[in-house]
Design a protein around this motif. Sequence first.
Motif, PDB file in Angstrom:
ATOM      1  N   LEU A 172       3.130   7.868   6.108  1.00  0.00           N
ATOM      2  CA  LEU A 172       3.890   6.754   5.573  1.00  0.00           C
ATOM      3  C   LEU A 172       4.329   7.000   4.133  1.00  0.00           C
ATOM      4  N   ALA A 173       3.507   7.727   3.349  1.00  0.00           N
ATOM      5  CA  ALA A 173       3.832   7.993   1.942  1.00  0.00           C
ATOM      6  C   ALA A 173       2.990   9.168   1.463  1.00  0.00           C
ATOM      7  N   GLY A 174       3.399   9.766   0.353  1.00  0.00           N
ATOM      8  CA  GLY A 174       2.624  10.859  -0.224  1.00  0.00           C
ATOM      9  C   GLY A 174       3.496  12.007  -0.659  1.00  0.00           C
ATOM     10  N   ASN A 175       2.832  13.060  -1.211  1.00  0.00           N
ATOM     11  CA  ASN A 175       3.551  14.250  -1.677  1.00  0.00           C
ATOM     12  C   ASN A 175       3.081  15.513  -0.970  1.00  0.00           C
ATOM     13  N   ILE A 176       2.401  15.379   0.159  1.00  0.00           N
ATOM     14  CA  ILE A 176       2.027  16.511   0.988  1.00  0.00           C
ATOM     15  C   ILE A 176       2.444  16.202   2.417  1.00  0.00           C
ATOM     16  N   VAL A 177       2.589  17.261   3.203  1.00  0.00           N
ATOM     17  CA  VAL A 177       3.136  17.080   4.557  1.00  0.00           C
ATOM     18  C   VAL A 177       2.056  17.067   5.617  1.00  0.00           C
ATOM     19  N   LEU A 191       0.840  -1.200   0.000  1.00  0.00           N
ATOM     20  CA  LEU A 191       0.000   0.000   0.000  1.00  0.00           C
ATOM     21  C   LEU A 191       0.877   1.253   0.000  1.00  0.00           C
ATOM     22  N   THR A 192       1.914   1.228   0.852  1.00  0.00           N
ATOM     23  CA  THR A 192       2.804   2.386   0.935  1.00  0.00           C
ATOM     24  C   THR A 192       3.519   2.612  -0.384  1.00  0.00           C
ATOM     25  N   ALA A 193       4.009   1.527  -0.993  1.00  0.00           N
ATOM     26  CA  ALA A 193       4.723   1.654  -2.258  1.00  0.00           C
ATOM     27  C   ALA A 193       3.825   2.211  -3.360  1.00  0.00           C
ATOM     28  N   LEU A 194       2.572   1.746  -3.413  1.00  0.00           N
ATOM     29  CA  LEU A 194       1.644   2.198  -4.463  1.00  0.00           C
ATOM     30  C   LEU A 194       1.307   3.680  -4.298  1.00  0.00           C
ATOM     31  N   VAL A 195       1.050   4.109  -3.031  1.00  0.00           N
ATOM     32  CA  VAL A 195       0.737   5.528  -2.791  1.00  0.00           C
ATOM     33  C   VAL A 195       1.919   6.393  -3.178  1.00  0.00           C
ATOM     34  N   ALA A 207       4.688  10.278  -9.377  1.00  0.00           N
ATOM     35  CA  ALA A 207       4.330  10.467 -10.791  1.00  0.00           C
ATOM     36  C   ALA A 207       3.659  11.815 -11.060  1.00  0.00           C
ATOM     37  N   THR A 208       3.194  12.485 -10.078  1.00  0.00           N
ATOM     38  CA  THR A 208       2.479  13.753 -10.293  1.00  0.00           C
ATOM     39  C   THR A 208       3.459  14.889 -10.488  1.00  0.00           C
ATOM     40  N   VAL A 209       3.029  15.938 -11.153  1.00  0.00           N
ATOM     41  CA  VAL A 209       3.850  17.113 -11.437  1.00  0.00           C
ATOM     42  C   VAL A 209       3.194  18.338 -10.812  1.00  0.00           C
ATOM     43  N   ARG A 210       3.980  19.135 -10.126  1.00  0.00           N
ATOM     44  CA  ARG A 210       3.535  20.404  -9.529  1.00  0.00           C
ATOM     45  C   ARG A 210       2.275  20.228  -8.683  1.00  0.00           C
ATOM     46  N   HIS A 211       2.218  19.104  -8.040  1.00  0.00           N
ATOM     47  CA  HIS A 211       1.115  18.836  -7.120  1.00  0.00           C
ATOM     48  C   HIS A 211      -0.267  18.986  -7.781  1.00  0.00           C
TER      49      HIS A 211
END
Length: 450
Positions: free
Chosen positions: A95-100, A67-71, A77-81
Amino acid sequence: MRVDLFKSTPFRLTVILGAAFLFALLVAGGIAFIVIRNELAARADASISDTYSVIRQSFGDSDIADLTALVQSHADATVRHEQVYLLRNPDGTILAGNIVRAEVGQGWSTVESEALGLDNEFTYRVFVGDAGGNAILVGVSSAESDAIGWLALVSFAWAGVVFLVLVGAAGLIVARRGQRRLETIAGVMDKVGRGELHARIPITPAADDIDQLSGQVNAALDRLLALVEGMRQVSMDIAHDLKTPLNRLAITIEGAIATEAKGASAATLLAQAQSEGRQINATFDALLRISQIEAGARRSRFLKLSIAPVLHNIWEVYADDAAERGQRLELSIVDNLPPIAGDRELLTQMVANLVENAIRHCSEGTEIRMAALLAGDRVRFEISDNGPGIPPDERQRVFQRLYRLDKSRTTPGTGLGLSLVKAIADLHGAAISLNDNAPGLRVRIDFPRS
């Protein structure tokens, strides 16, 4: 006649119509913008739901590592959020993501970028779901929908500007064209005002409303010219035809004065003068009556009536007179003759004039026939005889005031009988024609049904 183009009626009408269309364009654009925005929002929600379902399914065996790897792979893969992802365990650790951070609750939310710890001007549509106590956040920014919305607004704005320019140009063209035509009409009316009664407004092949109005004005000018020409002709006819009886009256009065001066009786000469005066007075009375009829005032007295009793009364009055002259007056009326709208007194005068003319100008042994019948959708009155008739080239001229055939100048009359008949027929909207009866004359008058 010079008129400010911007104040002209065609320009104002064009601007009003343009404003109406522009308003409709703005309304349609607003509706289209709302529809597009809602459609984009619905597609964004569907995309978020699909992505969340894919991620959630990876936790089917409670494998937090997968799950962590997929997220994280989605986040990388996303650009500029443009898309945001977050996986947070039950104690709040990311655990994972592009936001804090994610200051949002479970389910659907629309939040500003600050709530996700981002520094941009977009809002985000996010969904937070549960996977074994872990929170999965999937979101999409409004960047794409805002860009499409802005593009739509700019497109509609430019369309509005182009439309306004086209409306203004069309308004000026229409106003200029309309002004030229109005100037032409004004020029013609100015000529008419100066006495050029033959001036007419030109009609264009377009046959539009201005052409129709111009046609009506031209028809009115034709009638005006005919009336003026008629008055001029009447004046000339009066001056010509009454000159002789007036001179004769003056000579007769002078003779009576001379006779009285000699001490002799002037009774005979005075009687002649009285007769001449009555004849002149009858002429003026007839002219006045024709003018009153042509003015149309008697139309207000029209009633629905049958022409049959009128004809029968005239036949009873003149049958014996015709018999005394060795002539025969006949009457024929079809059954169930429909009524017409008219003035009984004027119709009686019209028929009487025609019968008197036939009796006066026909010789002994003549047969005069009065008839009333149906002719299509009209009621027809005819009077015919087998007398001398009227030459074809004279048949229209006999309707002129004071006009008399050469062979009729020795008989009593004013030369106004047929003029009066024509005026009465015109007042009733009837068509009158003189035709050859082979031999003789046939007068035909067709009345519209009531």
